[in-house]
Design a protein around this motif. Structure first.
Motif, PDB file in Angstrom:
ATOM      1  N   ALA A  31     -12.619-103.092  79.843  1.00 47.29           N
ATOM      2  CA  ALA A  31     -13.438-104.755  79.209  1.00 47.29           C
ATOM      3  C   ALA A  31     -12.282-106.199  80.114  1.00 47.29           C
ATOM      4  O   ALA A  31     -13.495-106.500  80.830  1.00 47.29           O
ATOM      5  CB  ALA A  31     -12.705-104.884  77.793  1.00 47.29           C
ATOM      6  N   PHE A  32     -11.974-105.787  79.551  1.00 46.42           N
ATOM      7  CA  PHE A  32     -11.031-107.448  80.527  1.00 46.42           C
ATOM      8  C   PHE A  32     -11.610-107.055  82.029  1.00 46.42           C
ATOM      9  O   PHE A  32     -11.678-108.699  82.986  1.00 46.42           O
ATOM     10  CB  PHE A  32      -9.472-107.842  80.928  1.00 46.42           C
ATOM     11  CG  PHE A  32      -8.962-108.343  78.977  1.00 46.42           C
ATOM     12  CD1 PHE A  32     -10.141-109.481  78.539  1.00 46.42           C
ATOM     13  CD2 PHE A  32      -8.085-107.938  78.347  1.00 46.42           C
ATOM     14  CE1 PHE A  32      -9.757-109.502  77.372  1.00 46.42           C
ATOM     15  CE2 PHE A  32      -7.718-108.185  77.896  1.00 46.42           C
ATOM     16  CZ  PHE A  32      -8.578-109.754  76.892  1.00 46.42           C
ATOM     17  N   LEU A  33     -11.416-106.195  82.896  1.00 43.84           N
ATOM     18  CA  LEU A  33     -11.135-105.865  84.366  1.00 43.84           C
ATOM     19  C   LEU A  33     -12.865-105.839  84.643  1.00 43.84           C
ATOM     20  O   LEU A  33     -13.213-106.648  85.319  1.00 43.84           O
ATOM     21  CB  LEU A  33     -11.130-104.489  84.844  1.00 43.84           C
ATOM     22  CG  LEU A  33     -11.200-103.677  85.917  1.00 43.84           C
ATOM     23  CD1 LEU A  33     -10.028-104.871  87.103  1.00 43.84           C
ATOM     24  CD2 LEU A  33     -10.962-102.465  85.927  1.00 43.84           C
ATOM     25  N   SER A  34     -13.778-105.666  83.561  1.00 42.29           N
ATOM     26  CA  SER A  34     -14.858-105.594  83.807  1.00 42.29           C
ATOM     27  C   SER A  34     -15.831-107.286  83.825  1.00 42.29           C
ATOM     28  O   SER A  34     -16.020-107.335  84.517  1.00 42.29           O
ATOM     29  CB  SER A  34     -15.638-104.986  82.804  1.00 42.29           C
ATOM     30  OG  SER A  34     -15.790-103.814  83.048  1.00 42.29           O
ATOM     31  N   VAL A  35     -15.124-108.046  82.277  1.00 41.62           N
ATOM     32  CA  VAL A  35     -15.404-109.338  82.511  1.00 41.62           C
ATOM     33  C   VAL A  35     -14.883-109.958  83.938  1.00 41.62           C
ATOM     34  O   VAL A  35     -15.840-110.968  84.929  1.00 41.62           O
ATOM     35  CB  VAL A  35     -14.561-110.132  81.529  1.00 41.62           C
ATOM     36  CG1 VAL A  35     -14.389-111.543  81.208  1.00 41.62           C
ATOM     37  CG2 VAL A  35     -15.054-109.434  80.060  1.00 41.62           C
ATOM     38  N   GLY A  36     -13.732-110.099  84.611  1.00 40.17           N
ATOM     39  CA  GLY A  36     -13.526-110.347  86.125  1.00 40.17           C
ATOM     40  C   GLY A  36     -14.263-109.823  86.946  1.00 40.17           C
ATOM     41  O   GLY A  36     -14.143-111.387  87.569  1.00 40.17           O
ATOM     42  N   LEU A  59      -4.962-105.945  85.930  1.00 42.11           N
ATOM     43  CA  LEU A  59      -6.019-106.015  85.263  1.00 42.11           C
ATOM     44  C   LEU A  59      -6.052-104.291  84.729  1.00 42.11           C
ATOM     45  O   LEU A  59      -6.449-103.212  83.528  1.00 42.11           O
ATOM     46  CB  LEU A  59      -6.945-105.929  84.815  1.00 42.11           C
ATOM     47  CG  LEU A  59      -6.887-107.857  83.945  1.00 42.11           C
ATOM     48  CD1 LEU A  59      -8.352-108.641  84.460  1.00 42.11           C
ATOM     49  CD2 LEU A  59      -6.181-108.044  82.696  1.00 42.11           C
ATOM     50  N   GLY A  96      -2.531-104.647  82.814  1.00 41.29           N
ATOM     51  CA  GLY A  96      -3.576-104.080  82.547  1.00 41.29           C
ATOM     52  C   GLY A  96      -2.382-102.442  81.278  1.00 41.29           C
ATOM     53  O   GLY A  96      -2.727-102.059  80.937  1.00 41.29           O
ATOM     54  N   ILE A 130      -9.271-102.143  75.918  1.00 43.86           N
ATOM     55  CA  ILE A 130      -9.367-103.010  76.284  1.00 43.86           C
ATOM     56  C   ILE A 130      -9.234-104.074  78.019  1.00 43.86           C
ATOM     57  O   ILE A 130      -9.589-104.560  78.092  1.00 43.86           O
ATOM     58  CB  ILE A 130      -8.319-104.230  75.479  1.00 43.86           C
ATOM     59  CG1 ILE A 130      -8.678-103.965  73.857  1.00 43.86           C
ATOM     60  CG2 ILE A 130      -7.611-105.191  75.579  1.00 43.86           C
ATOM     61  CD1 ILE A 130      -7.345-103.950  73.115  1.00 43.86           C
ATOM     62  N   ALA A 131      -8.198-102.917  78.418  1.00 41.00           N
ATOM     63  CA  ALA A 131      -7.466-104.059  79.816  1.00 41.00           C
ATOM     64  C   ALA A 131      -9.059-103.625  80.677  1.00 41.00           C
ATOM     65  O   ALA A 131      -9.382-104.097  82.083  1.00 41.00           O
ATOM     66  CB  ALA A 131      -6.725-102.663  80.233  1.00 41.00           C
TER      67      ALA A 131
END
Length: 374
Positions: free
Chosen positions: A298-303, A336, A282, A295-296
């Motif tokens: 977003a990845f955090l939210s997906v996780g 992340l 992240g 982007i980070a």
């Protein structure tokens, strides 16, 4: 005879593994001291390194492992903690917590409305200010809450306290310790069938730091599988009301200050950069990729969504599984987050210890609940 030989071989293997572990810590701690630019970290590294070295030497002989572990805790936690407190040296978290307590007493809010410099920010939730209100150095209260929570959860492990990721924040100061301890205790209470106490404990943890909030849905899933829907609702009601009562009044009284301190700053969305910086994914995205912070996040939210989905599709039925699921989620979050550091791994580490050491009576679904779910 054969059984005695097997027991002797197992004990010898355990002693050898522990000797290697303490030897590794004796190398890592001074290495950390030489690499760190912070005075309290350097003090801890050299003192802890000596403690780990003595523990490694003791495991080479016939001294009981319990004595070697006690020496490791003494050298890695007690001696540097006492020395650093006496010298008035500590990590920045100690200053933040104590200043937030002073602000709470003088202004009624633990936050500065318009923070500019890093020292003005308080990235924690309002509950942490209580550790700054209490007399003496905040580290005594932070560490005490952590150790007491672990003991209540059944984690009586000197090796865990002496682990560098735990020993370092115990000595220099870290708000993640009581958060991790309360999460362990909350999951343990949920597994014992005490939804009200579990909700109260997890609500208290959620009043300290955002990282504790994921523990509540994990505990709810565990209670729903083991005890049914009504106890889960009770846990949710107690937990949410406890956290809301501690956080919402300050968020409503100063919404701008609350957002700038407790939301924007830890997520790396403020104009002032957080000092939390370790080369984790992240942080690397936020630092070197255009639009990397978004982007980070977003990845955090997906996780987070994937972990939430796993609670619905395959909810944990044991304390071990619940602690492991939460450890995985917080480990992903630590990796992340745009503003992150290796020290945040203490939460997944401690939860991982609970997943490994959860009581046997909490490792199977209650028969009556099995029938109800069938």
């Amino acid at each position: 005879m054969r059984k005695n030989l097997e027991e002797h071989a197992a004990a010898y293997a355990a002693r050898r593994v522990e000797r290697y572990a303490w030897t590794g810590c004796a190398v890592v701690a001074p290495g950390f001291a030489m690499a760190s630019g912070l005075g309290p970290h350097r003090v801890w590294g050299w003192v802890a390194g000596a403690g780990y070295a003595v523990a490694a030497l003791l495991t080479s002989g016939s001294v009981p492992l319990r004595a070697a572990r006690a020496v490791a805790v003494l050298g890695a936690v007690v001696v540097p903690l006492v020395g650093l407190v006496a010298a008035g040296l500590g990590q920045s978290e100690v200053t933040v917590v104590e200043r937030s307590g002073l602000l709470l007493l003088t202004s009624g809010s633990p936050y500065v409305t318009d923070p500019v410099a890093v020292a003005d920010f308080n990235p924690y939730l309002p509950g942490t200010a209580l550790f700054g209100v209490l007399p003496g150095d905040a580290r005594w209260w932070l560490g005490g809450a952590f150790v007491a929570s672990l003991a209540a959860a059944g984690l009586h492990r000197a090796r865990l306290l002496a682990c560098p990721l735990v020993a370092l924040p115990l000595a220099v100061g870290g708000i993640d310790l009581p958060v991790a301890g309360l999460m362990c205790l909350g999951l343990s209470l949920a597994g014992r069938g005490r939804p009200g106490r579990a909700g109260l404990t997890l609500g208290a943890a959620a009043a300290l730091k955002w990282t504790a909030w994921p523990a509540l849905p994990v505990a709810l899933a565990l209670i729903a599988v083991r005890r049914g829907g009504r106890p889960a609702v009770r846990c949710a009601a107690v937990g949410l009301s406890t956290a809301t009562a501690a956080v919402l009044p300050f968020a409503l009284a100063d919404p701008a200050g609350f957002y700038r301190n407790a939301v924007a700053f830890p997520l790396g969305l403020s104009a002032t950069a957080s000092p939390a910086a370790s080369p984790l994914p992240g942080w690397l995205l936020a630092e070197y990729v255009p639009g990397g912070t978004v982007i980070a996040v977003a990845f955090l939210s997906v996780g987070a969504l994937l972990i939430a989905l796993s609670l619905v599709v395959r909810p944990p039925s044991t304390v071990r599984a619940a602690a492991g699921r939460l450890a995985l989620g917080l480990g992903l979050a630590t990796a992340l987050m745009p503003a992150t550091r290796f020290g945040y791994l203490v939460c997944p580490l401690v939860l991982g210890a609970l997943a490994h050491r959860a009581p046997h009576h909490a490792t199977a679904v209650v028969p009556s609940v099995k029938k109800a779910l069938a």
